[in-house]
Design a protein around this motif. Structure first.
Motif, mmCIF file in Angstrom:
data_model
loop_
_atom_site.group_PDB
_atom_site.id
_atom_site.type_symbol
_atom_site.label_atom_id
_atom_site.label_comp_id
_atom_site.label_asym_id
_atom_site.label_seq_id
_atom_site.Cartn_x
_atom_site.Cartn_y
_atom_site.Cartn_z
ATOM 1 N N LEU A 198 0.830 -1.204 0.000
ATOM 2 C CA LEU A 198 0.000 0.000 0.000
ATOM 3 C C LEU A 198 0.870 1.261 0.000
ATOM 4 O O LEU A 198 0.622 2.198 -0.770
ATOM 5 N N PHE A 199 1.892 1.301 0.860
ATOM 6 C CA PHE A 199 2.864 2.394 0.905
ATOM 7 C C PHE A 199 4.257 1.783 0.990
ATOM 8 O O PHE A 199 4.474 0.798 1.677
ATOM 9 N N GLY A 200 5.223 2.406 0.303
ATOM 10 C CA GLY A 200 6.583 1.921 0.330
ATOM 11 C C GLY A 200 7.292 2.276 1.621
ATOM 12 O O GLY A 200 6.716 2.873 2.542
ATOM 13 N N ASN A 201 8.557 1.894 1.705
ATOM 14 C CA ASN A 201 9.365 2.157 2.905
ATOM 15 C C ASN A 201 9.466 3.649 3.180
ATOM 16 O O ASN A 201 9.571 4.467 2.265
ATOM 17 N N GLU A 204 7.535 -1.083 4.775
ATOM 18 C CA GLU A 204 6.401 -0.763 3.929
ATOM 19 C C GLU A 204 5.098 -1.184 4.596
ATOM 20 O O GLU A 204 5.082 -2.048 5.485
ATOM 21 N N VAL A 205 4.003 -0.579 4.162
ATOM 22 C CA VAL A 205 2.678 -0.930 4.671
ATOM 23 C C VAL A 205 2.002 -1.833 3.655
ATOM 24 O O VAL A 205 1.815 -1.446 2.493
ATOM 25 N N ASP A 206 1.665 -3.039 4.072
ATOM 26 C CA ASP A 206 0.974 -3.992 3.211
ATOM 27 C C ASP A 206 -0.522 -3.964 3.508
ATOM 28 O O ASP A 206 -0.950 -3.755 4.657
ATOM 29 N N PHE A 207 -1.302 -4.202 2.464
ATOM 30 C CA PHE A 207 -2.759 -4.204 2.587
ATOM 31 C C PHE A 207 -3.304 -5.454 1.925
ATOM 32 O O PHE A 207 -2.797 -5.892 0.884
ATOM 33 N N GLY A 208 -4.338 -6.035 2.518
ATOM 34 C CA GLY A 208 -4.945 -7.221 1.936
ATOM 35 C C GLY A 208 -6.441 -7.260 2.152
ATOM 36 O O GLY A 208 -6.962 -6.715 3.134
ATOM 37 N N PHE A 216 -4.129 -4.855 7.505
ATOM 38 C CA PHE A 216 -2.938 -4.046 7.271
ATOM 39 C C PHE A 216 -1.785 -4.646 8.078
ATOM 40 O O PHE A 216 -1.986 -5.195 9.157
ATOM 41 N N TYR A 217 -0.573 -4.472 7.536
ATOM 42 C CA TYR A 217 0.607 -4.971 8.230
ATOM 43 C C TYR A 217 1.795 -4.077 7.903
ATOM 44 O O TYR A 217 2.021 -3.719 6.741
ATOM 45 N N GLN A 218 2.552 -3.697 8.951
ATOM 46 C CA GLN A 218 3.753 -2.887 8.762
ATOM 47 C C GLN A 218 4.875 -3.407 9.650
ATOM 48 O O GLN A 218 4.803 -3.300 10.878
ATOM 49 N N PRO A 219 5.955 -3.964 9.053
ATOM 50 C CA PRO A 219 7.116 -4.343 9.860
ATOM 51 C C PRO A 219 7.910 -3.108 10.251
ATOM 52 O O PRO A 219 7.873 -2.078 9.561
ATOM 53 N N ASN A 220 8.627 -3.198 11.349
ATOM 54 C CA ASN A 220 9.461 -2.092 11.843
ATOM 55 C C ASN A 220 8.670 -0.804 12.012
ATOM 56 O O ASN A 220 9.129 0.286 11.676
ATOM 57 N N PHE A 221 7.456 -0.944 12.524
ATOM 58 C CA PHE A 221 6.662 0.234 12.861
ATOM 59 C C PHE A 221 7.447 1.112 13.832
ATOM 60 O O PHE A 221 7.482 2.335 13.727
ATOM 61 N N ILE A 222 8.035 0.444 14.806
ATOM 62 C CA ILE A 222 9.069 1.015 15.665
ATOM 63 C C ILE A 222 10.186 -0.016 15.674
ATOM 64 O O ILE A 222 9.962 -1.187 15.380
ATOM 65 N N GLU A 223 11.388 0.375 15.986
ATOM 66 C CA GLU A 223 12.504 -0.561 15.957
ATOM 67 C C GLU A 223 12.176 -1.828 16.746
ATOM 68 O O GLU A 223 11.764 -1.771 17.907
ATOM 69 N N HIS A 224 12.331 -2.975 16.102
ATOM 70 C CA HIS A 224 12.057 -4.308 16.664
ATOM 71 C C HIS A 224 10.568 -4.565 16.858
ATOM 72 O O HIS A 224 10.202 -5.593 17.441
#
Length: 395
Positions: free
Chosen positions: A143-146, A152-156, A215-223
């Motif tokens: 959905l949005f890049g890094n 990045e923000v993934d959408f499904g 929605f899913y976002q890795p590294n929203f905050i560090e770790h």
């Protein structure tokens, strides 16, 4: 007096009968509400086994893309799982407190560029008999890049189609009552003449279209990874039931009270072997909001730890339903990227049968383990009232 349901109605004291359509409708509505109050198949079937990874972590992990089956819980995790490969397939087997005969989930997915397509199928079978077939189509991507250090923000989005059938044993009181009806049609209850406790077999069949978004976002905050799922955001159902309730009235006679003539009517209630049907949009009570986070840390080069936590909110979109929440959490320890051990805890309804209509949280503990060898994975999970296993291949 207790008897098995049959085709014959209750014995009446008069041969002359007159149908009361309006009261039949009222009785049928009250009857359906009373019978269905303890069973909510729409909600119950969604809480069944689909992934050994999720079950091993207490069903926590909407922010943890560990296998393709997690896309059933969060549609955005399909692409998150496949983004570094071309595709994956999986199949599993399990049982739980509701579907205690067979649960067979299958999944496949394919990724290309910034998107992925997936398909799911699950067969569920329990006593009663009770069975459901469910097929789902999943579309997910970026959905949005890094952004800086954030991922990045993934959408499904997933669309599920299910068809089920159920047979259950139920009891209902069938009564004979007296009413007074004046010239304006107003009726006044007088007394109950007789009643019987009748046991009957209720047959239910339903088909449903339901949509979820995630929605899913890795590294929203560090770790720290973050996910959000809106389940049952839109849905439509077709349902059929038999037998159906009916009320018949017998005129006992007329009498004069003051200056008005009133009619005395005796009404008897029975069950007839006919089918009733209904259709409509799913109500807001089924829409649930789930927040999920995963804290990741590597205390050693050969050890990776993940701590998923999910919080599910119920009744948020329906003023008539008391707001409730379900807490789920766990820990997953990956050793040498080869073995994984999982422990989970949930504060949720004790059994699958309990849900929105019967909601009493208890402590539920789960565990599981898995092995990964050259794209092949095998996971198992076990808890007090359920078990399951999932095998997958990633290519």
């Amino acid at each position: 007096m207790k008897r098995k349901y049959g085709m014959k109605p209750l014995r009446r004291s008069r041969a002359r009968r007159a149908e009361i359509p309006f009261f039949c409708l009222m009785f049928a509505t009250a009857f359906r509400m009373a019978v269905a109050a303890g069973l909510d198949y729409t909600f119950m079937t969604q809480r069944s086994f689909s992934s050994a990874q999720l079950s091993g972590l207490g069903d926590a992990g909407i922010a943890l893309p560990g296998d393709i089956g997690t896309g059933m819980r969060n549609p955005a995790l399909l692409y998150a799982f496949l983004k570094n490969s071309r595709g994956a397939v999986s199949a599993g087997y399990g049982r739980d407190s509701l579907f205690n005969r067979h649960i067979i989930p299958c999944a496949l997915g394919y990724a290309s560029g910034n998107g992925a397509l997936g398909g799911y199928y699950r067969y569920q079978s329990g006593e009663g008999p009770l069975s459901q077939h469910e097929a789902a189509f999943n579309l997910s991507g970026v959905l949005f890049g890094n952004r800086d250090v954030q991922g990045e923000v993934d959408f499904g989005v997933s669309v599920r189609y299910g068809w089920m059938s159920a047979t259950s044993s139920n009891e209902v009181f069938l009564r004979r009552k007296l009413f007074l009806i004046d010239s304006a049609g107003k009726e006044v209850y007088q007394s109950t003449i007789d009643s019987s406790d009748t046991t009957y077999r209720r047959k239910t069949a339903a088909k449903r279209f339901i949509a979820d978004i995630g929605f899913y976002q890795p590294n929203f905050i560090e770790h720290l990874d973050f996910a959000l799922v809106l389940s049952n955001i839109l849905g439509y159902s077709w349902e059929k039931e038999r037998p159906i309730p009916a009320a018949t009235g017998t005129t006992e006679g007329d009498s004069v009270i003051g200056t008005e003539t009133v009619m005395t009517v005796e009404r008897s209630y029975s069950l007839i072997d006919e089918e009733s049907s209904s259709r409509g949009w799913l109500s807001g009570r089924y829409r649930t909001l789930i927040f999920g986070i995963v804290y990741r840390v590597e205390p050693a080069a050969t050890l990776q730890l993940s701590f998923p936590v999910d919080l599910e909110l119920l009744g948020l979109f329906d003023r008539k339903v008391e707001n409730r929440f379900v807490f789920r959490g766990g820990i997953a320890a990956m050793i040498n990227t080869l073995f994984i051990v999982r422990l989970g805890y949930a504060r949720q309804p004790k059994t699958i049968l309990e849900g929105i209509t019967s909601f009493k949280n208890v402590n539920v503990f789960t565990g599981g383990a898995g092995v990964f060898i050259s794209g092949v994975s095998f996971d198992v999970t076990l808890s007090q009232q359920s078990f399951g296993m999932t095998a997958g291949y990633r290519f």
